[in-house]
Design an enzyme around this catalytic site. Structure first.
Site, mmCIF file in Angstrom:
data_model
loop_
_atom_site.group_PDB
_atom_site.id
_atom_site.type_symbol
_atom_site.label_atom_id
_atom_site.label_comp_id
_atom_site.label_asym_id
_atom_site.label_seq_id
_atom_site.Cartn_x
_atom_site.Cartn_y
_atom_site.Cartn_z
ATOM 1 N N ASP A 1 7.139 -19.509 10.780
ATOM 2 C CA ASP A 1 7.801 -20.794 10.966
ATOM 3 C C ASP A 1 7.134 -21.785 10.014
ATOM 4 O O ASP A 1 5.962 -21.619 9.648
ATOM 5 C CB ASP A 1 7.630 -21.287 12.395
ATOM 6 C CG ASP A 1 8.465 -20.493 13.400
ATOM 7 O OD1 ASP A 1 9.016 -19.448 13.024
ATOM 8 O OD2 ASP A 1 8.543 -20.925 14.565
ATOM 9 N N HIS A 50 4.165 -12.876 9.557
ATOM 10 C CA HIS A 50 4.691 -11.521 9.532
ATOM 11 C C HIS A 50 4.947 -11.064 8.101
ATOM 12 O O HIS A 50 4.986 -11.878 7.170
ATOM 13 C CB HIS A 50 5.998 -11.472 10.322
ATOM 14 C CG HIS A 50 5.871 -11.912 11.744
ATOM 15 N ND1 HIS A 50 5.940 -11.045 12.808
ATOM 16 C CD2 HIS A 50 5.671 -13.147 12.282
ATOM 17 C CE1 HIS A 50 5.803 -11.722 13.945
ATOM 18 N NE2 HIS A 50 5.637 -13.004 13.649
ATOM 19 N N SER A 102 -1.339 -24.441 9.008
ATOM 20 C CA SER A 102 -1.797 -24.443 7.627
ATOM 21 C C SER A 102 -0.631 -24.170 6.690
ATOM 22 O O SER A 102 0.473 -24.640 6.919
ATOM 23 C CB SER A 102 -2.916 -23.424 7.432
ATOM 24 O OG SER A 102 -3.564 -23.659 6.210
#
Length: 287
Positions: free
Chosen positions: A98, A154, A255
């Protein structure tokens, strides 16, 4: 209020934000936060999460569990199964996490930019001339995670992971305000360089960059956490195959991930700076 006064007010707010989030003992505060977030005390946990919700858009409705052991457990939460489906087209590089799309574009020879007018070099970012050559005139895209987002990342494609390099550094904030004020910020912060190859042999590199309050990156295939306390060798040879959508690890707060791709990849429709994306959404498509 005049336009000039509005601009002055906005600039003052940005200056204050930069002062409060950067002109402080960044490393010390980050170490403290790492310790504090792992305290497994119900009062500390509940008060911390309540304060977090007050100052952010934290939404825990997608979380796999409803009770957390600590603030850290909440930061690194898993999601309910099926909430982040990945585009399985083999010609698509999906978003690894995200985030918010930041600077992106073509790599001009070996030069990228963190915001317009603020360039930095591939060599300063990855530290390896051979890797620089593999990405010369390629494509790059920056994805920034905020503190309230899902923090796990991922595999954005089927790939072979060949090596991970930890580059020690600072922990500047990575928000747009800091990016406009600190030259070559990504090249100064703690980061990992994850070298992968597609089944076709092309190099695609992921660079997770740490920031203030988060200088730890957990990588499952190394079974370790990389941070400023990591001692000894900083190059980790790997021989790991990962499938698109497979969880690679997590940040311990929020981050940035920089994606370096070959020049024959173009941005998918709709990709624009400032847009919010979710893990699995298409980012790049083979031309």
């Amino acid at each position: 209020m005049t336009v000039k006064a509005l601009i002055a007010s906005f600039t003052q707010q940005e200056d204050l934000n930069f002062l409060l989030t950067n002109r402080i003992p960044r490393a010390g505060l980050t170490r403290f936060m790492g310790w504090f977030s792992k305290i497994e005390n119900p009062f500390v946990r509940d008060a911390s999460i309540a304060l977090w919700k007050l100052f952010s858009d934290l939404d825990l409705s997608e979380a796999r569990k409803t009770e957390f052991k600590s603030l850290h457990d909440c930061f690194t939460r898993e999601l309910k199964p099926g909430l982040r489906p990945f585009d399985m087209d083999p010609g698509i590089v999906a978003s690894p996490s995200d985030g918010i799309v930041g600077a992106h574009g073509k790599i001009a020879d070996t030069e990228l930019f963190q915001v317009k007018g603020a360039p930095y070099s591939l060599l300063d970012l990855v530290g390896d001339p051979a890797l620089v050559e593999q990405h010369r005139d390629g494509t790059f895209l920056t994805v920034r995670l905020t503190s309230s987002m899902y923090h796990r990342f991922h595999a954005p494609y089927d790939a072979h992971v060949a090596r991970v390099t930890l580059i020690h550094g600072d922990v500047w904030n990575v928000n747009p305000i800091a990016l406009k004020r600190v030259e070559r910020l990504f090249c100064k912060n703690e980061r990992a360089v994850i070298r992968t190859h597609l089944s076709s042999g092309e190099a695609v590199t992921l660079v997770p960059v740490a920031a203030i309050l988060v200088a730890s990156i957990r990588l499952h295939f190394l079974d370790m956490v990389l941070n400023s306390q990591t001692r000894g060798p900083v190059n980790f040879p790997c021989d790991v195959n990962v499938k698109k959508g497979e969880e690679l690890g997590w940040f311990e707060h929020g981050s940035t991930i920089i994606i370096l791709a070959p020049g024959d990849f173009a941005f998918c429709d709709g990709i624009a700076e400032g847009m919010r994306i979710r893990a699995g959404q298409p980012l790049l498509r083979r031309r």
